[in-house]
Write a protein that holds these residues in place. Sequence first.
Motif, short mmCIF file in Angstrom:
data_model
loop_
_atom_site.label_atom_id
_atom_site.label_comp_id
_atom_site.label_asym_id
_atom_site.label_seq_id
_atom_site.Cartn_x
_atom_site.Cartn_y
_atom_site.Cartn_z
N LYS A 171 -12.94 6.74 -9.04
CA LYS A 171 -13.29 8.16 -8.88
C LYS A 171 -12.03 9.02 -8.73
O LYS A 171 -10.99 8.54 -8.25
CB LYS A 171 -14.19 8.35 -7.65
CG LYS A 171 -15.59 7.74 -7.82
CD LYS A 171 -16.51 8.24 -6.73
CE LYS A 171 -17.85 7.53 -6.72
NZ LYS A 171 -18.72 7.89 -7.83
N GLY A 204 -10.69 12.85 -7.25
CA GLY A 204 -11.12 13.95 -6.37
C GLY A 204 -10.00 14.93 -6.08
O GLY A 204 -8.81 14.60 -6.18
N PHE A 264 -18.68 11.15 -0.52
CA PHE A 264 -18.12 11.17 -1.88
C PHE A 264 -18.58 9.94 -2.66
O PHE A 264 -18.52 9.91 -3.88
CB PHE A 264 -16.59 11.19 -1.83
CG PHE A 264 -15.99 12.47 -1.30
CD1 PHE A 264 -16.56 13.70 -1.62
CD2 PHE A 264 -14.84 12.46 -0.52
CE1 PHE A 264 -16.01 14.88 -1.14
CE2 PHE A 264 -14.27 13.63 -0.05
CZ PHE A 264 -14.86 14.85 -0.36
N SER A 265 -18.99 8.90 -1.95
CA SER A 265 -19.31 7.63 -2.61
C SER A 265 -20.75 7.62 -3.11
O SER A 265 -21.57 8.45 -2.72
CB SER A 265 -19.09 6.46 -1.64
OG SER A 265 -20.22 6.32 -0.80
N CYS A 315 -16.62 11.56 5.21
CA CYS A 315 -16.43 12.23 3.91
C CYS A 315 -16.41 11.18 2.79
O CYS A 315 -17.00 11.40 1.73
CB CYS A 315 -15.13 13.04 3.90
SG CYS A 315 -15.17 14.43 5.05
N VAL A 316 -15.75 10.05 3.05
CA VAL A 316 -15.72 8.97 2.04
C VAL A 316 -17.15 8.56 1.69
O VAL A 316 -17.50 8.44 0.51
CB VAL A 316 -14.92 7.75 2.56
CG1 VAL A 316 -15.21 6.50 1.72
CG2 VAL A 316 -13.43 8.04 2.54
N LEU A 360 -14.55 4.16 -3.47
CA LEU A 360 -14.34 5.26 -4.42
C LEU A 360 -13.54 4.80 -5.64
O LEU A 360 -12.92 5.62 -6.33
CB LEU A 360 -13.62 6.42 -3.71
CG LEU A 360 -14.32 6.99 -2.47
CD1 LEU A 360 -13.49 8.09 -1.83
CD2 LEU A 360 -15.71 7.52 -2.81
N ALA A 376 -9.67 5.93 -4.67
CA ALA A 376 -9.78 7.16 -5.47
C ALA A 376 -8.40 7.66 -5.90
O ALA A 376 -7.41 7.44 -5.21
CB ALA A 376 -10.49 8.24 -4.67
N GLU A 395 -9.73 3.95 -0.33
CA GLU A 395 -10.95 3.46 -0.98
C GLU A 395 -10.85 3.48 -2.51
O GLU A 395 -11.84 3.36 -3.20
CB GLU A 395 -12.16 4.27 -0.52
CG GLU A 395 -12.45 4.13 0.96
CD GLU A 395 -12.78 2.70 1.40
OE1 GLU A 395 -13.36 1.96 0.60
OE2 GLU A 395 -12.42 2.34 2.54
N ILE A 398 -6.35 10.97 -6.21
CA ILE A 398 -6.48 12.27 -5.52
C ILE A 398 -5.47 13.29 -6.04
O ILE A 398 -4.30 12.98 -6.26
CB ILE A 398 -6.27 12.07 -3.99
CG1 ILE A 398 -7.40 11.24 -3.39
CG2 ILE A 398 -6.15 13.40 -3.26
CD1 ILE A 398 -8.78 11.87 -3.52
N CYS A 438 -9.63 8.51 1.21
CA CYS A 438 -10.11 8.42 -0.18
C CYS A 438 -9.19 7.51 -1.00
O CYS A 438 -9.66 6.70 -1.80
CB CYS A 438 -10.15 9.81 -0.82
SG CYS A 438 -11.44 10.86 -0.13
#
Length: 274
Positions: free
Chosen positions: A23, A25, A251-252, A247-248, A20, A49, A47, A51, A44
């Motif tokens: 990204k 989120g 989202f990816s 979920c990851v 992610l 992101a 990875e 947040i 997340c």
Amino acid sequence: MTTTETLEKPLKKEVSNMLLKGKKGIIVGVANKWSIAWAVAQACMREGAQIGFTYQGERVLRNLEKLFKEADLKDPFSVNLDVTKDDELALASETIKKQFGQIDFFLHAVAFAKREELGGEFVNTSRDGYHLAQDVSSYSLIALSKAFKPLMEEKGGSVVALSYLGSERVVKNYNVMGVAKAALESSARYLAYDLGPKNIRVNVVSPGPIKTLSASGIDDFGKMLEHFRTVVPLKKNVSAEEVADTCVFLFSDLSRAITGELIYVDCGYNMLAM
Ligand SMILES: NC(=O)c1ccc[n+]([C@@H]2O[C@H](COP(=O)([O-])OP(=O)(O)OC[C@H]3O[C@@H](n4cnc5c(N)ncnc54)[C@H](O)[C@@H]3O)[C@@H](O)[C@H]2O)c1
């Protein structure tokens, strides 16, 4: 340690694939350290992101601040949001826009029903109890998607909501929440249809039972956990971290052609007849 034992623990930052990276989120639904949403937020961030969080009122904010401290997060963004309040939805969207500009994804991990509706006979469900469960647990996905759509329109985005098998099958005591989850899953499909042309994907993840604050409101939840692990093919309960990793994926960009889908993270429970 066997491979399975290793994977039951949260993956360490060192093994991140940065799925992610770049990204941004928003996570809706962290109440405390047991919340599935907290595991999703951590996965997340692992990875790569960035947040932001929403919280329902000052009491939850205090919990969040404790979690931020424990996780050594430097001043993460958070905004107050009761999903049943249209003015708070509008304000949250505006505040998130100021902070992040566009976002790439959000998690819907919100559900509520009155304690008395989560036990006994479903036929006794009250009108108020029905409305409340639907408003908080199902309509909120539509309301959030509408409020956050302008934040994802430019580049596209990914929305994930958490549901439960009680939407399709009768699970003793789940009652009004099962009906709310059925509406949530159906709403996700209609939203996926509407938002698809903007490259906004909407999917649902359906975990097996996990011990959290919300789950403790369901009568005999402990018995449910015990039964689950004895009958599922993988012979264990599901962890929040296992849900978070799915979920990851959603989202990816790895899931870029998946929308309107329901994915079970339940060690195989949903396929069983006996
Ligand atoms: N724990 C399980 O066994 C399980 C299994 C399948 C699906 N789920 C789903 O996962 C999601 C997260 O639940 P959890 O088990 O982590 O419990 P949780 O209690 O940690 O999370 C529920 C969240 O909903 C929030 N919420 C409730 N009413 C709200 C409102 N009006 N406005 C804003 N937020 C509100 C709470 O603040 C809390 O953060 C829920 O949708 C739940 O149905 C849980």
